[in-house]
Design a protein around this motif. Structure first.
Motif, PDB file in Angstrom:
ATOM      1  N   ASP A 162      -5.539  50.785  33.929  1.00 17.38           N
ATOM      2  CA  ASP A 162      -4.452  51.648  34.369  1.00 17.38           C
ATOM      3  C   ASP A 162      -4.488  53.000  34.309  1.00 17.38           C
ATOM      4  N   GLY A 163      -5.453  53.531  32.935  1.00 15.61           N
ATOM      5  CA  GLY A 163      -5.760  54.834  32.806  1.00 15.61           C
ATOM      6  C   GLY A 163      -6.518  55.487  33.713  1.00 15.61           C
ATOM      7  N   MET A 164      -7.586  54.496  34.391  1.00 15.96           N
ATOM      8  CA  MET A 164      -8.630  54.869  35.223  1.00 15.96           C
ATOM      9  C   MET A 164      -7.791  55.272  36.681  1.00 15.96           C
ATOM     10  N   LEU A 165      -6.980  54.527  37.122  1.00 18.20           N
ATOM     11  CA  LEU A 165      -5.874  54.578  38.083  1.00 18.20           C
ATOM     12  C   LEU A 165      -5.213  56.157  38.032  1.00 18.20           C
ATOM     13  N   ALA A 166      -4.452  56.222  36.774  1.00 13.78           N
ATOM     14  CA  ALA A 166      -3.853  57.487  36.309  1.00 13.78           C
ATOM     15  C   ALA A 166      -4.851  58.521  36.786  1.00 13.78           C
ATOM     16  N   GLU A 167      -6.018  58.453  36.180  1.00 14.84           N
ATOM     17  CA  GLU A 167      -6.961  59.718  36.375  1.00 14.84           C
ATOM     18  C   GLU A 167      -7.307  59.642  37.815  1.00 14.84           C
ATOM     19  N   LEU A 168      -7.565  58.738  38.625  1.00 14.19           N
ATOM     20  CA  LEU A 168      -7.740  59.078  40.010  1.00 14.19           C
ATOM     21  C   LEU A 168      -6.626  59.500  40.716  1.00 14.19           C
TER      22      LEU A 168
ATOM     23  N   ASN B  84     -22.147  46.757  71.026  1.00 19.33           N
ATOM     24  CA  ASN B  84     -22.220  47.983  69.920  1.00 19.33           C
ATOM     25  C   ASN B  84     -21.099  48.708  70.079  1.00 19.33           C
ATOM     26  N   ASP B  85     -20.616  48.848  71.386  1.00 19.18           N
ATOM     27  CA  ASP B  85     -19.376  49.979  71.676  1.00 19.18           C
ATOM     28  C   ASP B  85     -18.278  49.140  71.349  1.00 19.18           C
ATOM     29  N   GLU B  86     -18.185  47.941  71.721  1.00 17.50           N
ATOM     30  CA  GLU B  86     -16.839  47.034  71.298  1.00 17.50           C
ATOM     31  C   GLU B  86     -16.650  47.195  69.646  1.00 17.50           C
ATOM     32  N   THR B  87     -17.535  46.991  68.978  1.00 14.66           N
ATOM     33  CA  THR B  87     -17.208  46.705  67.482  1.00 14.66           C
ATOM     34  C   THR B  87     -16.475  47.900  66.783  1.00 14.66           C
ATOM     35  N   ASN B  88     -16.860  49.209  67.420  1.00 13.74           N
ATOM     36  CA  ASN B  88     -16.144  50.466  66.996  1.00 13.74           C
ATOM     37  C   ASN B  88     -14.621  50.200  67.211  1.00 13.74           C
ATOM     38  N   ARG B  89     -14.163  49.374  67.852  1.00 12.42           N
ATOM     39  CA  ARG B  89     -12.626  49.364  68.226  1.00 12.42           C
ATOM     40  C   ARG B  89     -12.108  48.342  67.225  1.00 12.42           C
ATOM     41  N   HIS B  90     -12.989  47.792  66.353  1.00 17.79           N
ATOM     42  CA  HIS B  90     -12.478  46.914  65.293  1.00 17.79           C
ATOM     43  C   HIS B  90     -12.512  47.349  63.824  1.00 17.79           C
ATOM     44  N   LEU B  91     -12.908  48.054  63.709  1.00 22.75           N
ATOM     45  CA  LEU B  91     -13.318  48.509  62.315  1.00 22.75           C
ATOM     46  C   LEU B  91     -12.070  48.298  61.195  1.00 22.75           C
ATOM     47  N   GLY B  92     -12.571  47.644  60.144  1.00 22.41           N
ATOM     48  CA  GLY B  92     -11.877  47.521  59.135  1.00 22.41           C
ATOM     49  C   GLY B  92     -11.542  48.536  58.356  1.00 22.41           C
ATOM     50  N   PRO B  93     -10.905  48.711  57.334  1.00 22.72           N
ATOM     51  CA  PRO B  93     -10.714  50.012  56.256  1.00 22.72           C
ATOM     52  C   PRO B  93     -11.646  50.087  55.168  1.00 22.72           C
ATOM     53  N   LYS B  94     -12.141  51.376  55.117  1.00 22.03           N
ATOM     54  CA  LYS B  94     -13.309  51.720  53.826  1.00 22.03           C
ATOM     55  C   LYS B  94     -12.697  53.027  53.459  1.00 22.03           C
ATOM     56  N   TYR B  95     -12.548  52.859  52.114  1.00 24.50           N
ATOM     57  CA  TYR B  95     -11.991  53.997  51.378  1.00 24.50           C
ATOM     58  C   TYR B  95     -13.176  54.635  50.508  1.00 24.50           C
ATOM     59  N   SER B  96     -13.306  56.053  50.313  1.00 24.31           N
ATOM     60  CA  SER B  96     -14.326  56.652  49.300  1.00 24.31           C
ATOM     61  C   SER B  96     -13.619  57.039  48.220  1.00 24.31           C
ATOM     62  N   ILE B  97     -14.011  56.833  47.050  1.00 23.35           N
ATOM     63  CA  ILE B  97     -13.263  57.410  45.861  1.00 23.35           C
ATOM     64  C   ILE B  97     -14.176  58.575  45.289  1.00 23.35           C
ATOM     65  N   PRO B  98     -13.398  59.535  45.252  1.00 23.47           N
ATOM     66  CA  PRO B  98     -14.099  60.766  44.749  1.00 23.47           C
ATOM     67  C   PRO B  98     -14.743  60.658  43.234  1.00 23.47           C
ATOM     68  N   SER B  99     -15.996  61.183  43.129  1.00 20.57           N
ATOM     69  CA  SER B  99     -16.636  61.055  41.824  1.00 20.57           C
ATOM     70  C   SER B  99     -15.916  61.785  40.701  1.00 20.57           C
ATOM     71  N   ASN B 100     -15.289  62.856  40.859  1.00 26.37           N
ATOM     72  CA  ASN B 100     -14.868  64.022  40.057  1.00 26.37           C
ATOM     73  C   ASN B 100     -13.690  63.696  39.448  1.00 26.37           C
ATOM     74  N   LYS B 101     -12.767  62.644  39.804  1.00 24.87           N
ATOM     75  CA  LYS B 101     -11.537  62.446  39.696  1.00 24.87           C
ATOM     76  C   LYS B 101     -11.339  61.627  38.402  1.00 24.87           C
ATOM     77  N   SER B 102     -12.374  60.665  37.929  1.00 25.31           N
ATOM     78  CA  SER B 102     -11.997  59.928  37.015  1.00 25.31           C
ATOM     79  C   SER B 102     -13.476  59.410  36.171  1.00 25.31           C
ATOM     80  N   ASP B 103     -13.734  59.916  34.903  1.00 26.06           N
ATOM     81  CA  ASP B 103     -14.686  59.664  34.022  1.00 26.06           C
ATOM     82  C   ASP B 103     -14.542  58.013  33.936  1.00 26.06           C
TER      83      ASP B 103
END
Length: 510
Positions: free
Chosen positions: A502-508, A439-458
């Protein structure tokens, strides 16, 4: 909330096409404020010196959570009612518990929410993707003010993880579990018998070369479930991201990069050379777990808290061995990281709740107190289990209703319980220190995780479900060899254009 029960009844006789969420690849089944001298939760009637401080006024609340969320996952209605009684007693509430089966939870929740009769408390699966949908449809109540009155939660949950559950800049729920991650578990007996030599962080080349030794040896070298949102474990070594990610402070289509193509080509090679499970597209999580502990497979990708489970299940089927971890694979440029899911499930309070503060009290007790977590994981003494010579033993009624008397469940919750006040079986007690180490060791090997804000792009909000479905579809085709990488990405680029990616990324990125 009688209307809810009517709606649930209707669901049983008609299939309603209300699909909001993608299926959950994981499960959602760690530790605290409470009386550490109390061995576990007893009956609903407790003595005054054990009684928690509760409001004097009793209020009615509805709680929508799957069958497996009540007392060691026992689904017997009478046992679930015993758990309900304890929560009611500790929080001075009159609970209406709605508990659909785990397999149909999302569909039934969607129908209930659409009915307008929103439960006071309800769980949202794959919350980092779906919480903004809940908020945009007006189902959730912002908790920013309430959470200030809940040090029981804020003292345990890092602000980063609360931020993951924001929509339009406002907190829409609280995590049901600690951040979750997965890595590869391997059977040591198969490794030893075939001369497989792998460290806890091998390179992608080493993994390929060593696992190749297992091909044709009567064992699946690596078994994998059908949930392709587990692919990030194999994307991370190549510096790729399975979805919309970030680079240099900007949101990007992480799936359409040279690194992602390299990752998919690697997985396709594993599949082509039969290192990767040939039946992966039909495998459930239960399948890959049984494959591993029974000895049908040499390895699989699963949660960090599975060590004791695999050891004991392997012993039960006469296939005992040691299980060793591969926390991450290292790619050509030294990149890596495990499959980091962060927040999977969240608990939300209804935007229509008349008593949101009392609903939060229920969550503080059942999810964020030591006593509540014991109740969640073990149930009620004398009903779900007994203590024989101070060793916990499930009752027959509990065993016959899917009960799991499982120390591993406690590693999923925030309050960390180290003193249970009783003993697990002798075997489990010996295994706990090693599980805690993992349990303790796994926290030393965390991969990336991104949270996309919901209010940025319809466009993002509109396209998210279709986008995820498409990258899974393209990935499966490439892995199974039904199309080349170039052919797969030609199809994907047409899709990207059709959703105005592309428009989606531009909004984000505004």
């Amino acid at each position: 909330m009688a209307k809810i029960r009517k709606v649930i009844a209707l669901i049983m006789v008609a299939v309603m096409a209300v699909v909001m969420f993608a299926g959950c690849g994981g499960e959602s089944g760690q530790a605290g404020a409470g009386d550490s001298t109390k061995a576990a939760v007893g009956t609903a009637a407790v003595s005054s010196n054990q009684q928690m401080d509760v409001p004097k006024e009793k209020v009615k609340l509805s709680f929508f959570l799957s069958q497996t969320g009540w007392g060691g996952e026992a689904v017997d209605p009478e046992l679930m009612a015993e758990v309900e009684k304890v929560i009611e007693d500790r929080t001075n509430t009159d609970l209406e518990v709605i508990a659909p089966p785990q397999s149909s939870y999302n569909d039934k929740l969607n129908v209930v929410l659409a009915s307008g009769d929103i439960p006071d408390i309800f769980a949202v699966r794959k919350a980092m993707d779906n919480i903004h949908v809940m908020a945009s449809r007006g189902y959730t109540m912002p908790l920013d003010d309430l959470i200030k009155q809940a040090p029981e939660i804020t003292s345990l949950v890092d602000q980063t993880y609360l931020d993951y559950l924001k929509a339009d800049g406002k907190l829409q729920g609280v995590p049901m579990y600690v951040p979750l991650s997965k890595f590869i578990w391997m059977r040591k007996d198969v490794m030893d018998a075939n001369g497989v030599k792998l460290s806890e962080t091998p390179t992608t080349d080493e993994f390929y070369n060593e696992m190749k030794k297992l091909v044709g040896k009567g064992v699946i070298p690596f078994t994998f479930a059908k949930f392709l949102d587990n692919l990030p474990f194999f994307f991370n070594p190549f510096g790729a991201y399975y979805g919309i990610g970030e680079k240099d402070g900007k949101y990007i289509d992480g799936f359409n990069t040279p690194e992602a193509k390299e990752a998919l080509a690697y997985v396709a090679k594993l599949y082509k050379e039969k290192i990767w499970d040939q039946e992966f597209l039909t495998n459930e999580n239960t399948t890959i777990r049984e494959n591993l502990f029974s000895g049908k497979a040499a390895s699989t990708l699963d949660y960090y808290n599975r060590y004791i489970y695999f050891i004991t299940e392997a012993e039960n089927v006469k296939a005992a061995t040691e299980f060793v971890p591969i926390y991450e694979l290292k790619g050509p440029k030294g990149q890596g990281g495990n499959l980091y899911e962060a927040i999977q499930d969240a608990l939300c309070i209804s935007s229509k709740s008349k008593n949101p503060d009392r609903a939060l009290d229920v969550l503080k007790y059942y999810v964020y107190s030591e006593e509540g977590v014991k109740l969640r994981c073990l149930g009620v003494e004398g009903k779900h289990y007994t203590l024989e010579n101070n060793v916990i033993t499930p009752t027959e009624k509990a065993k016959n209703s899917g009960y799991k008397c499982d120390v591993n469940q406690f590693y999923l919750y925030y309050p960390k319980i180290t003193d249970f006040g009783f003993k697990w079986s002798e075997t489990i007690e010996k295994l706990i220190p090693q599980q805690v180490k993992f349990n303790d060791e796994t926290n030393r090997h965390l991969g990336p995780k991104y949270s996309i804000p919901s209010n940025k792009s319809d466009l993002y909000n509109k396209n998210l479900s279709g986008y995820k479905k498409k990258i899974d579809e393209i990935s499966s085709k490439i892995i199974m060899g039904s199309c080349s990488v170039d052919e797969g990405y030609k199809e994907y680029e047409a899709f990207w254009k059709s959703i105005n990616g592309d428009g989606m990324l531009a909004e984000l990125n505004k």
